[in-house]
Design a protein around this motif. Sequence first.
Motif, PDB file in Angstrom:
ATOM      1  N   THR A  20       0.829  -1.197   0.000  1.00 28.26           N
ATOM      2  CA  THR A  20       0.000   0.000   0.000  1.00 28.26           C
ATOM      3  C   THR A  20       0.867   1.251   0.000  1.00 28.26           C
ATOM      4  O   THR A  20       0.582   2.215  -0.715  1.00 28.26           O
ATOM      5  CB  THR A  20      -0.950   0.005   1.215  1.00 28.26           C
ATOM      6  OG1 THR A  20      -1.789  -1.142   1.138  1.00 28.26           O
ATOM      7  CG2 THR A  20      -1.815   1.245   1.237  1.00 28.26           C
ATOM      8  N   CYS A  21       1.932   1.227   0.782  1.00 28.80           N
ATOM      9  CA  CYS A  21       2.848   2.373   0.841  1.00 28.80           C
ATOM     10  C   CYS A  21       3.512   2.616  -0.520  1.00 28.80           C
ATOM     11  O   CYS A  21       3.561   3.739  -1.001  1.00 28.80           O
ATOM     12  CB  CYS A  21       3.910   2.123   1.907  1.00 28.80           C
ATOM     13  SG  CYS A  21       5.224   3.363   1.935  1.00 28.80           S
ATOM     14  N   ILE A  22       3.984   1.568  -1.124  1.00 28.07           N
ATOM     15  CA  ILE A  22       4.753   1.690  -2.371  1.00 28.07           C
ATOM     16  C   ILE A  22       3.857   1.910  -3.582  1.00 28.07           C
ATOM     17  O   ILE A  22       4.141   2.734  -4.437  1.00 28.07           O
ATOM     18  CB  ILE A  22       5.649   0.434  -2.577  1.00 28.07           C
ATOM     19  CG1 ILE A  22       6.695   0.327  -1.469  1.00 28.07           C
ATOM     20  CG2 ILE A  22       6.307   0.447  -3.947  1.00 28.07           C
ATOM     21  CD1 ILE A  22       7.658   1.499  -1.382  1.00 28.07           C
ATOM     22  N   GLU A  23       2.760   1.179  -3.670  1.00 32.03           N
ATOM     23  CA  GLU A  23       1.922   1.216  -4.871  1.00 32.03           C
ATOM     24  C   GLU A  23       0.738   2.174  -4.760  1.00 32.03           C
ATOM     25  O   GLU A  23       0.138   2.519  -5.752  1.00 32.03           O
ATOM     26  CB  GLU A  23       1.385  -0.186  -5.193  1.00 32.03           C
ATOM     27  CG  GLU A  23       2.454  -1.227  -5.405  1.00 32.03           C
ATOM     28  CD  GLU A  23       3.308  -0.987  -6.634  1.00 32.03           C
ATOM     29  OE1 GLU A  23       2.872  -0.266  -7.559  1.00 32.03           O
ATOM     30  OE2 GLU A  23       4.421  -1.518  -6.663  1.00 32.03           O
ATOM     31  N   GLY A  24       0.373   2.541  -3.569  1.00 30.97           N
ATOM     32  CA  GLY A  24      -0.821   3.349  -3.388  1.00 30.97           C
ATOM     33  C   GLY A  24      -1.968   2.482  -2.924  1.00 30.97           C
ATOM     34  O   GLY A  24      -1.900   1.256  -2.964  1.00 30.97           O
ATOM     35  N   LEU A  25      -3.041   3.108  -2.501  1.00 30.24           N
ATOM     36  CA  LEU A  25      -4.146   2.391  -1.874  1.00 30.24           C
ATOM     37  C   LEU A  25      -4.891   1.472  -2.823  1.00 30.24           C
ATOM     38  O   LEU A  25      -5.137   0.325  -2.513  1.00 30.24           O
ATOM     39  CB  LEU A  25      -5.112   3.404  -1.248  1.00 30.24           C
ATOM     40  CG  LEU A  25      -6.107   2.862  -0.247  1.00 30.24           C
ATOM     41  CD1 LEU A  25      -5.429   2.044   0.838  1.00 30.24           C
ATOM     42  CD2 LEU A  25      -6.885   4.002   0.370  1.00 30.24           C
ATOM     43  N   ASP A  26      -5.256   1.947  -3.978  1.00 27.28           N
ATOM     44  CA  ASP A  26      -6.063   1.142  -4.892  1.00 27.28           C
ATOM     45  C   ASP A  26      -5.336   0.855  -6.194  1.00 27.28           C
ATOM     46  O   ASP A  26      -5.879   1.037  -7.277  1.00 27.28           O
ATOM     47  CB  ASP A  26      -7.398   1.836  -5.194  1.00 27.28           C
ATOM     48  CG  ASP A  26      -8.325   1.814  -4.009  1.00 27.28           C
ATOM     49  OD1 ASP A  26      -8.357   0.784  -3.319  1.00 27.28           O
ATOM     50  OD2 ASP A  26      -9.009   2.827  -3.766  1.00 27.28           O
ATOM     51  N   ALA A  27      -4.099   0.386  -6.082  1.00 25.14           N
ATOM     52  CA  ALA A  27      -3.337   0.048  -7.292  1.00 25.14           C
ATOM     53  C   ALA A  27      -4.026  -1.104  -8.014  1.00 25.14           C
ATOM     54  O   ALA A  27      -4.446  -2.065  -7.408  1.00 25.14           O
ATOM     55  CB  ALA A  27      -1.919  -0.341  -6.927  1.00 25.14           C
ATOM     56  N   GLY A  28      -4.146  -0.989  -9.296  1.00 24.88           N
ATOM     57  CA  GLY A  28      -4.662  -2.088 -10.096  1.00 24.88           C
ATOM     58  C   GLY A  28      -6.063  -1.906 -10.653  1.00 24.88           C
ATOM     59  O   GLY A  28      -6.425  -2.554 -11.600  1.00 24.88           O
ATOM     60  N   ASP A  58     -16.500  -6.232 -11.177  1.00 24.96           N
ATOM     61  CA  ASP A  58     -16.879  -6.926  -9.945  1.00 24.96           C
ATOM     62  C   ASP A  58     -15.912  -8.076  -9.648  1.00 24.96           C
ATOM     63  O   ASP A  58     -15.490  -8.257  -8.504  1.00 24.96           O
ATOM     64  CB  ASP A  58     -18.315  -7.468 -10.041  1.00 24.96           C
ATOM     65  CG  ASP A  58     -19.370  -6.365  -9.994  1.00 24.96           C
ATOM     66  OD1 ASP A  58     -19.036  -5.219  -9.599  1.00 24.96           O
ATOM     67  OD2 ASP A  58     -20.533  -6.653 -10.354  1.00 24.96           O
ATOM     68  N   VAL A  59     -15.585  -8.843 -10.674  1.00 27.35           N
ATOM     69  CA  VAL A  59     -14.638  -9.951 -10.502  1.00 27.35           C
ATOM     70  C   VAL A  59     -13.263  -9.407 -10.115  1.00 27.35           C
ATOM     71  O   VAL A  59     -12.590  -9.942  -9.230  1.00 27.35           O
ATOM     72  CB  VAL A  59     -14.551 -10.822 -11.783  1.00 27.35           C
ATOM     73  CG1 VAL A  59     -13.429 -11.828 -11.684  1.00 27.35           C
ATOM     74  CG2 VAL A  59     -15.883 -11.511 -12.027  1.00 27.35           C
ATOM     75  N   TRP A  60     -12.849  -8.330 -10.754  1.00 26.42           N
ATOM     76  CA  TRP A  60     -11.544  -7.729 -10.455  1.00 26.42           C
ATOM     77  C   TRP A  60     -11.495  -7.230  -9.013  1.00 26.42           C
ATOM     78  O   TRP A  60     -10.495  -7.405  -8.320  1.00 26.42           O
ATOM     79  CB  TRP A  60     -11.230  -6.606 -11.429  1.00 26.42           C
ATOM     80  CG  TRP A  60      -9.771  -6.274 -11.399  1.00 26.42           C
ATOM     81  CD1 TRP A  60      -9.177  -5.215 -10.796  1.00 26.42           C
ATOM     82  CD2 TRP A  60      -8.717  -7.028 -11.973  1.00 26.42           C
ATOM     83  NE1 TRP A  60      -7.818  -5.262 -10.948  1.00 26.42           N
ATOM     84  CE2 TRP A  60      -7.511  -6.367 -11.676  1.00 26.42           C
ATOM     85  CE3 TRP A  60      -8.674  -8.212 -12.710  1.00 26.42           C
ATOM     86  CZ2 TRP A  60      -6.269  -6.856 -12.082  1.00 26.42           C
ATOM     87  CZ3 TRP A  60      -7.436  -8.682 -13.114  1.00 26.42           C
ATOM     88  CH2 TRP A  60      -6.267  -8.005 -12.797  1.00 26.42           C
ATOM     89  N   LYS A  61     -12.577  -6.618  -8.561  1.00 28.14           N
ATOM     90  CA  LYS A  61     -12.641  -6.147  -7.166  1.00 28.14           C
ATOM     91  C   LYS A  61     -12.540  -7.321  -6.198  1.00 28.14           C
ATOM     92  O   LYS A  61     -11.883  -7.236  -5.165  1.00 28.14           O
ATOM     93  CB  LYS A  61     -13.932  -5.361  -6.922  1.00 28.14           C
ATOM     94  CG  LYS A  61     -13.901  -3.962  -7.474  1.00 28.14           C
ATOM     95  CD  LYS A  61     -15.199  -3.228  -7.192  1.00 28.14           C
ATOM     96  CE  LYS A  61     -15.181  -1.849  -7.824  1.00 28.14           C
ATOM     97  NZ  LYS A  61     -16.433  -1.127  -7.633  1.00 28.14           N
ATOM     98  N   GLU A  62     -13.193  -8.432  -6.532  1.00 26.74           N
ATOM     99  CA  GLU A  62     -13.123  -9.625  -5.679  1.00 26.74           C
ATOM    100  C   GLU A  62     -11.688 -10.161  -5.624  1.00 26.74           C
ATOM    101  O   GLU A  62     -11.199 -10.550  -4.561  1.00 26.74           O
ATOM    102  CB  GLU A  62     -14.082 -10.701  -6.209  1.00 26.74           C
ATOM    103  CG  GLU A  62     -14.151 -11.924  -5.322  1.00 26.74           C
ATOM    104  CD  GLU A  62     -15.107 -12.985  -5.850  1.00 26.74           C
ATOM    105  OE1 GLU A  62     -14.974 -14.138  -5.415  1.00 26.74           O
ATOM    106  OE2 GLU A  62     -15.988 -12.667  -6.670  1.00 26.74           O
ATOM    107  N   ALA A  63     -11.016 -10.154  -6.767  1.00 33.26           N
ATOM    108  CA  ALA A  63      -9.615 -10.602  -6.809  1.00 33.26           C
ATOM    109  C   ALA A  63      -8.734  -9.691  -5.958  1.00 33.26           C
ATOM    110  O   ALA A  63      -7.846 -10.152  -5.243  1.00 33.26           O
ATOM    111  CB  ALA A  63      -9.118 -10.643  -8.257  1.00 33.26           C
ATOM    112  N   GLN A  64      -8.995  -8.388  -6.030  1.00 31.97           N
ATOM    113  CA  GLN A  64      -8.232  -7.439  -5.221  1.00 31.97           C
ATOM    114  C   GLN A  64      -8.439  -7.685  -3.738  1.00 31.97           C
ATOM    115  O   GLN A  64      -7.497  -7.648  -2.954  1.00 31.97           O
ATOM    116  CB  GLN A  64      -8.632  -6.002  -5.549  1.00 31.97           C
ATOM    117  CG  GLN A  64      -7.926  -5.435  -6.746  1.00 31.97           C
ATOM    118  CD  GLN A  64      -8.225  -3.956  -6.859  1.00 31.97           C
ATOM    119  OE1 GLN A  64      -9.373  -3.529  -6.827  1.00 31.97           O
ATOM    120  NE2 GLN A  64      -7.180  -3.173  -6.995  1.00 31.97           N
ATOM    121  N   GLU A  65      -9.679  -7.924  -3.346  1.00 31.58           N
ATOM    122  CA  GLU A  65      -9.976  -8.180  -1.931  1.00 31.58           C
ATOM    123  C   GLU A  65      -9.278  -9.449  -1.456  1.00 31.58           C
ATOM    124  O   GLU A  65      -8.778  -9.501  -0.333  1.00 31.58           O
ATOM    125  CB  GLU A  65     -11.489  -8.270  -1.700  1.00 31.58           C
ATOM    126  CG  GLU A  65     -12.197  -6.939  -1.822  1.00 31.58           C
ATOM    127  CD  GLU A  65     -11.628  -5.861  -0.916  1.00 31.58           C
ATOM    128  OE1 GLU A  65     -11.388  -6.131   0.275  1.00 31.58           O
ATOM    129  OE2 GLU A  65     -11.402  -4.733  -1.407  1.00 31.58           O
TER     130      GLU A  65
END
Length: 145
Positions: free
Chosen positions: A82-90, A108-115
Amino acid sequence: MELSCKSEYALLALLELASQYDKGEPLQIRQIAAQQNIPDRYLEQLLASLRRCGLVRSQRGAKGGYLLAREPWKITLLDVVTCIEGLDAGLSENDSTPKTLENEVIRDVWKEAQEASKSVLQKYTLKDVCELRNAKQQGDIMYYI
């Protein structure tokens, strides 16, 4: 999901600091860079970012260098990424993307993968990764008779 070079180098540097944490002595940039094969100038920039996020602290003077700002068991991999890439990288909200049903499903699928990835990164601390490394080193030792 990809591990960026930037995040990987930051994690390697922090693992080096974590392995020296008990000694309480700061490590200089050149020591960390040599040990982990990270370019000095790049490492300097990464450590500055990590310092701004409160993950490392610097100590000035002849015996100066960098130390972890918190105990290794209190710094998660998610903190570092989070520090290096930022909060919502991707996942970016791009207004030029058409608002279709398919687009919404993909997001929606991408958000699930992020979580899921956040959950895994939150689960591991620097201490955990050091222990995994040490266990792997023990497993790689060959005994000759």
